[in-house]
Design a protein around this motif. Structure first.
Motif, PDB file in Angstrom:
ATOM      1  N   VAL A   5      -0.477 100.226 -44.212  1.00  0.00           N
ATOM      2  CA  VAL A   5       0.530 101.261 -44.664  1.00  0.00           C
ATOM      3  C   VAL A   5      -0.509 102.333 -43.783  1.00  0.00           C
ATOM      4  CG1 VAL A   5       0.201 101.585 -46.528  1.00  0.00           C
ATOM      5  CG2 VAL A   5       0.733  99.828 -46.072  1.00  0.00           C
ATOM      6  N   GLY A   6       0.228 103.478 -44.292  1.00  0.00           N
ATOM      7  CA  GLY A   6      -0.422 104.785 -43.374  1.00  0.00           C
ATOM      8  C   GLY A   6       0.121 105.349 -41.765  1.00  0.00           C
ATOM      9  N   ARG A   7       0.424 104.079 -41.322  1.00  0.00           N
ATOM     10  CA  ARG A   7       1.466 105.163 -40.106  1.00  0.00           C
ATOM     11  C   ARG A   7       2.681 105.354 -40.087  1.00  0.00           C
ATOM     12  NH1 ARG A   7      -1.586 106.194 -35.068  1.00  0.00           N
ATOM     13  NH2 ARG A   7       0.032 105.386 -34.548  1.00  0.00           N
ATOM     14  N   CYS A   8       2.571 106.421 -40.769  1.00  0.00           N
ATOM     15  CA  CYS A   8       4.246 106.806 -40.902  1.00  0.00           C
ATOM     16  C   CYS A   8       5.271 107.465 -39.843  1.00  0.00           C
ATOM     17  CB  CYS A   8       4.473 108.085 -42.649  1.00  0.00           C
ATOM     18  SG  CYS A   8       3.549 109.243 -41.913  1.00  0.00           S
ATOM     19  N   GLY A   9       4.877 108.252 -38.802  1.00  0.00           N
ATOM     20  CA  GLY A   9       4.945 108.167 -37.441  1.00  0.00           C
ATOM     21  C   GLY A   9       5.448 109.985 -37.566  1.00  0.00           C
ATOM     22  N   ALA A  10       4.651 110.503 -38.943  1.00  0.00           N
ATOM     23  CA  ALA A  10       4.551 111.702 -39.069  1.00  0.00           C
ATOM     24  C   ALA A  10       4.481 112.536 -37.989  1.00  0.00           C
ATOM     25  CB  ALA A  10       3.983 112.557 -40.168  1.00  0.00           C
ATOM     26  N   GLY A  11       2.940 112.291 -37.088  1.00  0.00           N
ATOM     27  CA  GLY A  11       2.480 112.491 -35.772  1.00  0.00           C
ATOM     28  C   GLY A  11       1.785 112.971 -36.108  1.00  0.00           C
ATOM     29  N   GLY A  12       1.662 114.384 -36.458  1.00  0.00           N
ATOM     30  CA  GLY A  12       0.496 115.616 -36.469  1.00  0.00           C
ATOM     31  C   GLY A  12      -1.113 115.773 -36.093  1.00  0.00           C
ATOM     32  N   ALA A  13      -1.146 114.538 -37.670  1.00  0.00           N
ATOM     33  CA  ALA A  13      -2.441 114.004 -37.553  1.00  0.00           C
ATOM     34  C   ALA A  13      -3.341 113.723 -36.181  1.00  0.00           C
ATOM     35  CB  ALA A  13      -2.740 113.208 -38.516  1.00  0.00           C
ATOM     36  N   GLU A  14      -2.361 112.580 -35.876  1.00  0.00           N
ATOM     37  CA  GLU A  14      -3.078 111.835 -34.975  1.00  0.00           C
ATOM     38  C   GLU A  14      -2.768 112.946 -32.873  1.00  0.00           C
ATOM     39  OE1 GLU A  14      -0.420 110.682 -36.944  1.00  0.00           O
ATOM     40  OE2 GLU A  14      -2.109 109.765 -37.967  1.00  0.00           O
ATOM     41  N   GLY A  15      -1.852 113.371 -33.301  1.00  0.00           N
ATOM     42  CA  GLY A  15      -1.558 114.216 -31.830  1.00  0.00           C
ATOM     43  C   GLY A  15      -0.345 113.292 -31.384  1.00  0.00           C
ATOM     44  N   PHE A  16       0.235 112.616 -31.667  1.00  0.00           N
ATOM     45  CA  PHE A  16       1.458 112.626 -30.935  1.00  0.00           C
ATOM     46  C   PHE A  16       2.956 112.914 -30.824  1.00  0.00           C
ATOM     47  CE2 PHE A  16      -0.941 108.505 -32.671  1.00  0.00           C
ATOM     48  CZ  PHE A  16      -1.316 107.970 -31.429  1.00  0.00           C
ATOM     49  N   LEU A  17       2.464 114.388 -31.624  1.00  0.00           N
ATOM     50  CA  LEU A  17       3.807 114.741 -31.658  1.00  0.00           C
ATOM     51  C   LEU A  17       4.111 115.307 -30.159  1.00  0.00           C
ATOM     52  CD1 LEU A  17       5.447 116.358 -34.294  1.00  0.00           C
ATOM     53  CD2 LEU A  17       4.220 118.074 -33.712  1.00  0.00           C
ATOM     54  N   ASP A  18       5.764 115.589 -30.100  1.00  0.00           N
ATOM     55  CA  ASP A  18       5.880 115.893 -28.952  1.00  0.00           C
ATOM     56  C   ASP A  18       5.785 117.261 -28.790  1.00  0.00           C
ATOM     57  OD1 ASP A  18       8.027 116.027 -26.503  1.00  0.00           O
ATOM     58  OD2 ASP A  18       9.469 116.380 -27.273  1.00  0.00           O
ATOM     59  N   PRO A  19       5.733 117.944 -27.823  1.00  0.00           N
ATOM     60  CA  PRO A  19       4.783 119.101 -27.172  1.00  0.00           C
ATOM     61  C   PRO A  19       6.253 119.576 -27.228  1.00  0.00           C
ATOM     62  CG  PRO A  19       4.214 118.008 -25.371  1.00  0.00           C
ATOM     63  CD  PRO A  19       5.121 116.951 -26.426  1.00  0.00           C
ATOM     64  N   ALA A  20       7.524 119.950 -27.000  1.00  0.00           N
ATOM     65  CA  ALA A  20       8.589 120.540 -27.311  1.00  0.00           C
ATOM     66  C   ALA A  20       9.334 120.113 -28.419  1.00  0.00           C
ATOM     67  CB  ALA A  20       9.870 119.476 -26.305  1.00  0.00           C
ATOM     68  N   ARG A  21       8.814 119.506 -29.503  1.00  0.00           N
ATOM     69  CA  ARG A  21       9.472 119.855 -30.720  1.00  0.00           C
ATOM     70  C   ARG A  21       8.462 120.280 -31.856  1.00  0.00           C
ATOM     71  NH1 ARG A  21      11.409 117.628 -35.345  1.00  0.00           N
ATOM     72  NH2 ARG A  21      10.162 116.741 -37.262  1.00  0.00           N
ATOM     73  N   ARG A  22       7.785 120.314 -31.042  1.00  0.00           N
ATOM     74  CA  ARG A  22       6.169 121.411 -31.710  1.00  0.00           C
ATOM     75  C   ARG A  22       6.505 122.721 -31.833  1.00  0.00           C
ATOM     76  NH1 ARG A  22       1.066 123.836 -30.343  1.00  0.00           N
ATOM     77  NH2 ARG A  22      -0.265 123.851 -31.769  1.00  0.00           N
ATOM     78  N   ALA A  23       6.755 123.374 -30.779  1.00  0.00           N
ATOM     79  CA  ALA A  23       6.802 124.619 -29.728  1.00  0.00           C
ATOM     80  C   ALA A  23       8.186 125.203 -30.674  1.00  0.00           C
ATOM     81  CB  ALA A  23       7.490 124.652 -28.521  1.00  0.00           C
ATOM     82  N   GLY A  24       9.705 123.962 -30.830  1.00  0.00           N
ATOM     83  CA  GLY A  24      10.430 124.580 -31.731  1.00  0.00           C
ATOM     84  C   GLY A  24      10.625 125.124 -32.764  1.00  0.00           C
TER      85      GLY A  24
END
Length: 50
Positions: A5-24
């Motif tokens: 439990v806890g790996r919901c795929g949100a990304g941000g805290a773990e640093g897995f957010l796509d750079p293009a998505r973050r920029a958008g």
């Protein structure tokens, strides 16, 4: 049911957010990446004392 439990795929805290998505998202919401999230708060802690 998964035991993990806890790996919901949100990304941000773990640093897995796509750079293009973050920029958008930064552009869409006009966010400053150097500014901390709590600086955007307008909650009760920001009211002047009575």
């Amino acid at each position: 049911m998964s035991a993990v439990v806890g790996r919901c795929g949100a990304g941000g805290a773990e640093g897995f957010l796509d750079p293009a998505r973050r920029a958008g998202l930064l552009d869409r919401f006009r966010l400053d990446p150097a500014k901390k999230g709590r600086a955007y708060s307008e909650g009760a802690g920001r009211r002047p004392p009575c």
